[in-house]
Design an enzyme around this catalytic site. Structure first.
Site, PDB file in Angstrom:
ATOM      1  N   PHE A 135       0.857  -1.194   0.000  1.00 49.69           N
ATOM      2  CA  PHE A 135       0.000   0.000   0.000  1.00 49.69           C
ATOM      3  C   PHE A 135       0.885   1.233   0.000  1.00 49.69           C
ATOM      4  CE2 PHE A 135      -2.248   3.568   1.827  1.00 49.69           C
ATOM      5  CZ  PHE A 135      -3.423   3.550   1.105  1.00 49.69           C
ATOM      6  N   ASP A 222       9.379   2.592   1.625  1.00 49.02           N
ATOM      7  CA  ASP A 222       8.248   3.360   2.151  1.00 49.02           C
ATOM      8  C   ASP A 222       8.124   3.083   3.648  1.00 49.02           C
ATOM      9  OD1 ASP A 222       5.779   4.312   2.945  1.00 49.02           O
ATOM     10  OD2 ASP A 222       4.671   3.490   1.226  1.00 49.02           O
ATOM     11  N   LYS A 251       3.332   9.617   8.414  1.00 51.15           N
ATOM     12  CA  LYS A 251       2.438   9.446   9.566  1.00 51.15           C
ATOM     13  C   LYS A 251       2.964   9.965  10.923  1.00 51.15           C
ATOM     14  CE  LYS A 251      -0.663   5.972   7.776  1.00 51.15           C
ATOM     15  NZ  LYS A 251      -0.324   5.304   6.528  1.00 51.15           N
TER      16      LYS A 251
HETATM   17  C1  LIG Z   1      -0.695   5.478   5.131  1.00 46.53           C
HETATM   18  C2  LIG Z   1       0.326   5.046   4.162  1.00 46.53           C
HETATM   19  C3  LIG Z   1       0.522   5.739   2.958  1.00 46.53           C
HETATM   20  C4  LIG Z   1      -0.364   6.887   2.543  1.00 46.53           C
HETATM   21  O1  LIG Z   1      -0.251   7.962   3.406  1.00 46.53           O
HETATM   22  P1  LIG Z   1      -1.358   9.132   3.323  1.00 46.53           P
HETATM   23  O2  LIG Z   1      -0.828  10.158   4.261  1.00 46.53           O
HETATM   24  O3  LIG Z   1      -2.635   8.525   3.771  1.00 46.53           O
HETATM   25  O4  LIG Z   1      -1.405   9.587   1.926  1.00 46.53           O
HETATM   26  C5  LIG Z   1       1.541   5.332   2.141  1.00 46.53           C
HETATM   27  N1  LIG Z   1       2.330   4.302   2.454  1.00 46.53           N
HETATM   28  C6  LIG Z   1       2.172   3.608   3.588  1.00 46.53           C
HETATM   29  C7  LIG Z   1       3.102   2.492   3.915  1.00 46.53           C
HETATM   30  C8  LIG Z   1       1.155   3.938   4.475  1.00 46.53           C
HETATM   31  O5  LIG Z   1       0.971   3.247   5.585  1.00 46.53           O
END
Ligand SMILES: *Cc1c(COP(=O)(O)O)cnc(C)c1O
Length: 402
Positions: A135, A222, A251
């Site tokens: 994701f 990521d 986050k």
């Molecule tokens: C939450 C998340 C995203 C997206 O972040 P947003 O701030 O919601 O756009 C991307 N990559 C990972 C691994 C995530 O957990």
């Protein structure tokens, strides 16, 4: 529990299947709803509220900043952006940072970096290797990099330029990229959060680092969800002793003030030049102050090591309490990112937990996810176990096995 009137949203778009509750305030790992009901927060706004709620050191710093300067735009230097970038570089062993406002924006910037890295090398059609169950966000580019068909459905055509491989299988990756001279980068999460709390193995990360070096690919990790101390190291890949070339963060970085960042090492630090990329809000003084203060407080309070310790305690307590329970497949994760995988869909547990005064989430349909604030105490960890375990056991007895 009857839903308060505030727990209705007739004018905001119907983008979330929301629980019937509206939160009003928080303190530490507790939240209170508009009716005064109290909750133990084992989710931290999806791994965002690093310092919990209304942290007594963060609040006055942000109040002071709001009174001084919220935004000024990137025509000017922002001293706290330079401070935060230097700090992230020191903590990660990398060199330069681009600031934006969210996880998907950080990933979008990383994808642009990888494509430009390819074009700068004369590769006209750059390909990026991504993972199954990944994701990365919900913009067109990041949903194309995401593996979940539910995220993509209705938004086709997807962007081309991705090669998808299973996680933790270096031979499969080599095979999938054989005969593709246009590969420029690999892009994946150290621990897949939305995909069900699936960790990349340390050995796999080291193999991938070596392969990227041999082939001149960017290693892009990521860490939007698993980074910023949550696993007991500043960045989850550090458990494998490697350093990526590109690392999107978001986050937990500013404890709730929206911010994203792309941290880059020497291979990727100077790809963007003026005019290649930018954002109006990104790196504004309020967000940058929040990031600087979040890291300062984390260091003062030793929260990274604490997250590792209290997370191990929580995971072991869950494993002990759920040991031998039919329907529980695995309790896994690292530090304060923990998944409890069941053998059946368990989305209903989020509401049951809410009604029992506990905030959790369910990802990948069958995985209860815990991502509490890093200030969680051992007593609060034990309280999570004492509320959650009976809920899971009752649920498994009621719902027939698949
Ligand atoms: C939450 C998340 C995203 C997206 O972040 P947003 O701030 O919601 O756009 C991307 N990559 C990972 C691994 C995530 O957990």
């Amino acid at each position: 529990m009857s839903a308060p009137a505030e727990a209705a949203s007739p004018h905001t778009m119907n983008t979330y299947a929301r629980l019937p509750v509206a939160m009003e305030r928080g303190a530490g790992c507790r939240l209170w709803d508009v009716n005064g009901n109290r909750y133990l927060d084992a989710l931290a706004g999806i791994a965002v509220n690093t310092l919990g709620h209304a942290h007594p050191k963060l609040v006055p710093a942000l109040q002071e900043q709001v009174g001084k300067l919220i935004h000024c735009c990137n025509y000017y230097h922002v001293p706290d952006a330079e401070r935060l970038a230097a700090k992230l570089a020191a903590l990660s062993g990398m060199t330069n940072v681009f600031f934006c406002n969210s996880g998907l924006e950080a990933n979008e910037a990383a994808l642009k970096l990888a494509r430009k890295y390819g074009h700068d090398k004369g590769i006209a059609n750059p390909q990026i290797v991504v993972c199954e169950k990944a994701f990365h966000g919900r913009s067109i580019a990041t949903l194309s990099a995401t593996a979940n068909p539910k995220v993509q459905k209705g938004f086709e055509p997807l962007l081309p330029g991705f090669i998808r491989v299973p996680l933790n299988d270096i031979e499969a990756l080599k095979k999938a990229t054989d005969g593709h001279p246009d590969v420029v980068a690999v892009f994946f999460e150290t621990i897949q959060g939305e995909g069900g709390v699936n960790p990349a193995r340390a050995e796999y990360l080291r193999q991938l680092r070596q392969l990227c070096d041999e082939r001149g690919w960017l290693m892009m990790i990521d860490e939007v969800q698993c980074g910023m101390g949550r696993t007991g190291k500043w960045f989850a890949h550090q458990w494998a002793g490697i350093t990526p070339d590109v690392m999107p963060l978001a986050k937990g970085l500013a404890s709730g003030v929206p911010v994203g960042a792309v941290v880059a090492g020497p291979r990727a630090a100077h790809i963007f030049q003026p005019g290649n990329h930018g954002t109006t809000f990104g790196g504004n003084p309020l967000a940058m102050r929040a990031g600087v203060e979040t890291i300062r407080i984390m260091e003062e309070e030793g929260l990274v090591a604490h997250a590792g310790e209290v997370g191990s305690h929580l995971k072991e307590a869950l494993q002990t309490a759920l040991d031998g329970t039919a329907g529980v497949k695995e309790v896994r994760g690292q530090g304060l990112l923990i998944g409890i995988e069941l053998d059946r869909p368990c989305g209903a547990l989020a509401l049951r937990a809410l009604q029992a005064g506990l905030l959790i989430s369910v990802t990948a349909e069958r995985v209860v996810r815990l991502a509490p604030p890093l200030i969680l105490t051992q007593a609060e960890a034990d309280e999570i176990v004492s509320i959650l375990v009976p809920l899971i056991k009752t649920f498994l007895k009621e719902k027939a096995a698949p």
